[in-house]
Design an enzyme around this catalytic site. Structure first.
Site, PDB file in Angstrom:
ATOM      1  N   SER A  86      -0.465  -0.454 -21.369  1.00 27.70           N
ATOM      2  CA  SER A  86      -0.407   0.991 -21.156  1.00 27.70           C
ATOM      3  C   SER A  86      -1.005   1.349 -19.797  1.00 27.70           C
ATOM      4  CB  SER A  86      -1.104   1.712 -22.312  1.00 27.70           C
ATOM      5  OG  SER A  86      -0.909   3.104 -22.225  1.00 27.70           O
ATOM      6  N   HIS A 189       3.067   7.674 -25.581  1.00 26.06           N
ATOM      7  CA  HIS A 189       4.209   6.762 -25.683  1.00 26.06           C
ATOM      8  C   HIS A 189       5.195   7.177 -26.781  1.00 26.06           C
ATOM      9  CE1 HIS A 189       2.129   4.280 -22.825  1.00 26.06           C
ATOM     10  NE2 HIS A 189       1.095   4.185 -23.633  1.00 26.06           N
TER      11      HIS A 189
END
Length: 705
Positions: A86, A189
């Site tokens: 991430s 996300h």
């Protein structure tokens, strides 16, 4: 090989990085000025005001990771490859030289700010549960999406607070596994971050990236970043799942044996250790594959190249090569919705190869327009649409455009009369049949039924000479068995030798030189490239679909209800990673089996599919279908089939709002080819020009050099 892994949000802890700030005081000072808070104060967080807020956590973790990388570079050997989880991807890009320290930090600060402005929602970790269960559960919770796939049994989901509570309850009822709500306030996300992604994307367009000095694995594709797509992938990263398990698999296949977590915490190291027994082994370069071609890839010839005669070949049909005027005994099959496009066919034709225009899902005007674009191309064919078309009009269109070859899907089972008309009008034309059914293949190996031919003559569709050929010559010129049914090849070849020796037998769906060699060893005369063609720059499908396909492994294919044969329970293979189509379509099919009418579906189930699969009421869907129906069950099949067709269309046009519904036809050949090219110039689909895909497959097959 050594890999450095950079952690993301969630790895932070008080007093992290204190020793690094003393070692790199100038960078620490610069960071404090950019963030607006001295980094030492930020990371100490004495009063608990910073490390619980996304806008501060993200730059804090980045700074600690970037400084830790500088220390590691000074103290030991550099990595061969880097990856970040991430947020950690920004530290990885900085270490690889794509972004300088200040630019990367400013991006991270803005990323944290735009994400922090998204209000509501939450996330939860799912532990000890298989992917199939997670997909089925998400299919019933439309406001919850997969955010991270960390390990085969470790996931993070994100969505509304209500949906997070619902998944906690679903895990409790399931009786195994655990669900742990996370202390975050935004569903990172997932599609709920679309506004943040749009704002961050505008900023990324102003950034000048540099090509990475070492490979940086993207969370979105689980493949090395390419400079041309970097900004788009970093934008999409905000709304797309983190494919960490795929990243670990890629690292392992690439030969990574040593990982170092660079930054706060040891979460990623523990994942690597825990995954060790399940990671794939390094993929050795196949002995039969030539050395990778150097980039850049040369453009396709603008004119047809001369086709040299083939001498000394021990496999494949030279007669087929001569008839199709091609360099290899290899054809590129049609993919619906025009995915095998005029541009793709031109690329093939210019390289001395042959492909078929994909016509399923296109209107007659669209097909006519595509054929008009191909009028000057010396070698190409077109698919015969499978359903919902007027066969007579198709035959007339193809004859008027002088299409010299058609591909017929064996799902039609019986020989369509107008295919007979096409085959024998104005000299013999070529008919390629793709099937996995022996009875269907045998039917096309025979001449046309005399009664059928008589009807065509009576209608003025065949003259006497054509009728004589139709009753004495096999309808098919070539029959290809799909790779799932390889066992049929020897039996079909023996039958062909007895009744129709001029017909060639082939194998469709090859994904490697070894598969080509296996097909020839079984007695095939030719091979057909199928789903590989859609993961090429020339294919007329979306970049989103191509990104998903390029990251697919051989195990990530699912059988799912087919749009055109929904009521019969026929399955077709689709991509099973990055989309929930298979689970959602299966839910509709089970409702179809259990109920006789749409009105009989329980209110809760009906409300669920209206919300998740359709986004509107079933009555509205039926009004749009507006098709003649026999009975209530037929009506239900048409409505549910509409979801399947819409899912295909969404994937072709790249509708990001429906990415979890994407239906992408796909076989194991895609994953096989991805493994074959993982470290070569064709790893990136943007370099997988369709003629180079054929070259890659045929160059290593015996007798095709």
């Amino acid at each position: 090989m050594r890999a450095w892994l950079f952690p993301g949000q969630g790895s932070q802890h008080r007093d992290m990085g204190s020793e690094l700030f003393d070692r790199f005081p100038d960078l620490a000072e610069t960071a404090g000025q950019i963030i607006g808070v001295p980094v030492r104060d930020l990371c100490r967080d004495v009063h608990g005001e910073y490390l619980g807020q996304t806008r501060y956590v993200q730059p804090a973790v980045f700074v600690v990771s970037a400084l830790a990388a500088r220390a590691a570079s000074a103290d030991g050997p550099p990595p061969d490859v880097v990856a970040g989880h991430s947020l950690g991807e920004f530290a990885a890009l900085h270490v690889a030289g794509s972004l300088d320290f200040e630019t990367a930090l400013r991006l991270v600060v803005r990323r944290g700010e735009v994400m922090d402005r998204v209000s509501g929602g939450g996330m939860a970790a799912l532990l000890g549960l298989p992917l199939e269960w997670v997909e089925r559960t998400l299919a019933g919770l439309p406001d919850l999406e997969l955010a991270n796939h960390n390990l085969p049994d470790q996931f993070v989901v994100g969505g509304t607070a209500e949906s997070v509570r619902a998944v906690v309850e679903a895990v409790r009822r399931h009786g195994t596994g655990r669900c742990v709500p996370l202390a975050v306030s935004v569903p990172a996300h997932t599609r709920f971050m679309a506004s943040a992604a749009e704002e961050f994307g505008r900023l990324l367009r102003e950034v000048r990236f540099t090509a990475p000095r070492i490979p940086v694995i993207s969370n979105v594709t689980a493949r090395p970043h390419d400079l041309d797509a970097l900004a788009d992938l970093l934008r999409d990263h905000v709304v797309r799942p983190v494919r960490w398990w795929d990243t670990l698999c890629h690292l392992s296949r690439s030969g990574v044996t040593e990982v170092t977590e660079v930054g706060p915490g040891e979460v990623l190291t523990r994942m690597w250790v825990r995954a060790a027994d399940r990671l794939p082994r390094p993929t050795p370069p196949p002995a039969s594959v030539p050395p990778p071609r150097a980039a850049p890839v040369p453009p396709a010839p603008t004119r047809p190249v001369p086709v040299p005669p083939r001498r000394g070949a021990t496999t494949g049909s030279t007669v087929l090569q001569a008839e199709y005027d091609i360099r290899y005994p290899c054809l590129v099959g049609a993919l619906g919705h025009g995915v095998t496009s005029p541009a793709l066919l031109r690329r093939l034709g210019g390289a001395g190869l042959f492909g078929f225009l994909g016509t399923d899902g296109l209107g007659s005007a669209e097909v006519a327009a595509a054929l008009g674009q191909l009028r000057d191309l010396p070698r190409y064919g077109a698919a015969w649409p499978t359903s919902g078309v007027d066969d007579r009009a198709v035959a007339q269109l193809y004859l008027s455009h002088d299409v010299r070859a058609v591909q017929v899907d064996g799902a039609r089972r019986t020989v369509p009369p107008q295919v007979v008309r096409y085959r024998f009008t104005d000299g013999d034309r070529r008919v390629l049949v793709l099937t996995d059914d022996m009875a269907t293949a045998v039917g096309f190996l025979r001449p046309a039924d005399p009664h059928l031919v008589g009807a065509l003559v009576a209608a003025g569709d065949l003259d006497a000479a054509a009728a004589r050929r139709a009753t004495t010559t096999p309808v098919a010129t070539d029959v290809a068995v799909r790779r799932d049914a390889l066992d049929l090849v020897p039996a079909l070849a023996r039958h062909r030798d007895r009744v129709a020796p001029t017909v060639r037998v082939g194998v469709a769906g090859v994904g490697s030189p070894a598969a080509v060699a296996a097909a020839f060893a079984l007695g095939a005369d030719f091979v057909v490239v199928t789903t590989l063609a859609q993961c090429t720059p020339e294919a007329a499908t979306s970049d989103e679909a191509k990104d998903l396909l390029a990251g697919l492994d051989v195990t990530e294919v699912r059988d799912a209800p087919d749009p055109e044969l929904f009521a019969l329970g026929v399955r077709s293979r689709v991509a099973g990673r990055g989309t929930l189509y298979a689970a959602r379509a299966e839910q509709l099919y089970r409702l179809y089996l259990r109920h006789d009418r749409l009105e009989d579906i329980p209110a809760a189930d009906r409300a669920g599919v209206e919300r998740v699969q359709f986004g509107r009421s079933l009555d509205e869907v039926w009004a749009e279908v507006a098709a003649p129906t026999v009975d209530d069950r037929h009506r239900m099949a048409l409505v549910f089939g509409a979801y399947c067709r819409a899912a295909t269309a969404a994937a072709v046009r790249g509708d990001r709002r429906r990415i979890l519904d994407f239906r992408i036809p796909c076989g194991t050949d895609m994953g096989t080819f991805n493994r074959l090219t993982v470290d070569g110039p064709l790893a990136d689909w943007r370099r997988r020009h369709v003629d180079l895909v054929v070259e890659e497959l045929m160059a290593g097959a015996p007798g095709t050099n």
